[in-house]
Design a protein around this motif. Sequence first.
Motif, mmCIF file in Angstrom:
data_model
loop_
_atom_site.group_PDB
_atom_site.id
_atom_site.type_symbol
_atom_site.label_atom_id
_atom_site.label_comp_id
_atom_site.label_asym_id
_atom_site.label_seq_id
_atom_site.Cartn_x
_atom_site.Cartn_y
_atom_site.Cartn_z
ATOM 1 N N LEU A 189 0.646 -1.226 -0.073
ATOM 2 C CA LEU A 189 -0.030 0.043 0.008
ATOM 3 C C LEU A 189 0.857 1.149 0.023
ATOM 4 N N ASN B 289 -2.074 4.276 11.940
ATOM 5 C CA ASN B 289 -2.231 4.605 13.135
ATOM 6 C C ASN B 289 -1.210 3.735 14.028
ATOM 7 N N LEU C 224 -3.266 -0.246 8.450
ATOM 8 C CA LEU C 224 -3.087 0.304 6.989
ATOM 9 C C LEU C 224 -3.297 1.830 7.039
ATOM 10 N N ALA C 225 -4.010 2.518 7.996
ATOM 11 C CA ALA C 225 -4.148 3.762 7.847
ATOM 12 C C ALA C 225 -2.972 4.506 8.539
ATOM 13 N N GLU D 174 -7.468 -2.263 9.304
ATOM 14 C CA GLU D 174 -7.598 -0.794 8.761
ATOM 15 C C GLU D 174 -7.097 0.091 9.484
ATOM 16 N N ALA D 175 -6.858 0.007 10.781
ATOM 17 C CA ALA D 175 -5.995 0.971 11.599
ATOM 18 C C ALA D 175 -4.593 1.010 11.182
#
Lengths: 293, 443
Positions: B238, B412, B409-410, B406-407
């Motif tokens: 990503l 965080n 990948l973002a 998701e966290a």
Amino acid sequence: MRRAYFKNNWIAALMVAPQLLIIFVFFYWPTSQAIYWAFTLEQPWGGGNEWVGFENFRQLLTDSQYWDSVRVSVIYAIATTALAMGMALILALFADRQLTGYKFYRVGLIWPYAVAAPAVGLSFRFIFNPSAGLFSYINHLFPGLWDPIMNGSHALFMVIVAGAWKQIAYSFIFFLAALQSIPRSLTEACAMDGSGVLRRMWDLQLPLMAPTFFFLLVINITDSFTDSFGIVDTLTVGGPARATNLMVYKIYEDGFRGLDYSGAAAQSIILMLLVIALTFFQFRFVERRIHYS
Amino acid sequence: MNTRALSAAVALLALSAGTASAEKTKFEYWYGLSGDLGEKVQETCNRFNAAQSEYEILCVGQDGYAQAVQNTIAAFRAGKHPTIVQAYDAGTADLMLSGEFYPVQKMMADYNIDVDWANYFPGISNYYASSKGELFSMPFNSSTAVMYYNADDLKSIGMDTPPATWEEFEATLKKLKESGKACPYAYSADPWVDLEQFSMAHNVPVASNNNGYDGLDSKILYNTTLHVKHMENIKRWLDEGLLQIRTAQGGINAQSSFAQGECSFYANSIAGHATVSKTAKEGMNWSVTMLPVYEGTERHNTVVGGASLWVLSKKTEPEYRGAAAYLKFLATPESEEYWSTVTGYIPVTKKGFQGLKDKGFYDSAPFKGREVALESLTFTEPGPLTRGIRLGGFIQIRAEWKNAVEAALAGNMPMKEALDTAAQRSDDVLAKFARTYKGKSFP
């Protein structure tokens, strides 16, 4: 003040009975069931349960992610209420001024209230779509500026705007009604004394609308805690990374999808207490400053 | 033969009832598939009703797997439940522990309906069977995860065959990126693909107790396996722009991104094959292949997804006879062929598959490539770690994984830390589930 009484209490009881029955079936009975489940571990298929006291509550209240959900819900409630009431007030003040075509605006502004939450969610999904929607122009100019798929704050902002948009119409109706109930003679007297439009709004119309303002505050806060499900479900599904996991959505997620009936029941009890407490607080501290007549 | 078994059942019913009644026995079936697939389920019901005159099946769509299970539970508690319900994998653990079902293998035996259970692909039947091998529910709509690839894009960088390992896959993504492809891989975090199918294909555990089969006191293990490395790779891809996140919430999901030709790869269920066929850009050459595995590992079978049909308890004997007749009807090669033709799902029996193969079903578009799913599903015999996953609170466990990923990948938190947190929180879910069903164990 004089009060009217029924001489025969039986007739009175008979008349309220249907309403009480409805409230009992759709509120007290489910609530009592939820309270019972909140103190047990309930097997979804009904194979029995075990009394665990405050265990479910203890688990929730020591869970940092549950507090995140509470925090997000409070932000959502305050932001949507402020946004919706502010916009509704501005729109109502202008619709009340009877500018050209005001009848058309009036109907047009009430309409959104009749739109179902999922439909609102889907429309906003298009508007806020970072790659194909209206907001994609922003990303075109400044690549990566708008990213509700990955960025939790963006997603929360999106949900708040959609939620507020849906609430505006309701507040608008009440604000407009309040404005129209202000006697014309008062407005005219002010005008003759030389006060302009803004001064009349500030010194005359807004103070006279205080009771409506208070009513809408209570209703909007309650609504934004309990009626945000449809928008979250279509816009973000609670994500990304739980950034929009409002309390009411978490209840659905855990209870209905995850089959954790007891945990979800405990969460609904907490949500109910929170809404009761907030309403009590508003009556206790805000209402005192309101003069009804 | 199916008709003989059916007439045997009919004769039995006539005997037990004393007189043959003209009144049809009605029974209900609630299913979760919705939209186009829901209509196809309805058609199987119409076909059943037209094929015999003894029973009438009433099929009611519940608009989603989760709803089908929820509504059935609510109806069950009120004593108004259907005879058959289509339940998805995540609803299985609660259903098994509740004991409120009639095991299909037992039911078929009780009503003297002969079913060749060995004919079912073991990778499919094991998933729905007890630890002793007795089949609890009837395999129905079955799928597994595959990798969809755009053959034109691969050709443009000089590749004729899709990558078989994740290392080759990464190299391919890089080449595609260099050749100017903005979105080499359409990705959305999906525990069913990235965690469950990945772990099966690599024969690594998702949870202890052989993925939960051997007891309720299971613990999550995926944060200690090769899975961590894979998810770290995804995060890296990503960051390097080798993949793009495509979700419905973002406006265009991974499947559409692939079908429109925007992205070159996407991994998901074979059930989407039919949709991609219908929606693929005119003239686009695409196909599917097995999910890649890492170099130095031995490929194992992937696991079945989709849903199966459960017969619930507390129903009358005539209703069970009807249910048995319907399930028997679904298991005929003709029904299987119909189902595999109108949907992207795969046949669940060896004979059904062989029949389709012999007919040349898989030789040409739009069905060509679907046999890859069966190849993946039957790559090895299912072992203790590849026969499936049996964890309580599975919906929450999947949600924990998805939110953590998701966290990460973002950006965080690091991926490993995110997976550790998710694993620990999932352990709490498992502990609560075990406590809810204290003293019980998976049958």
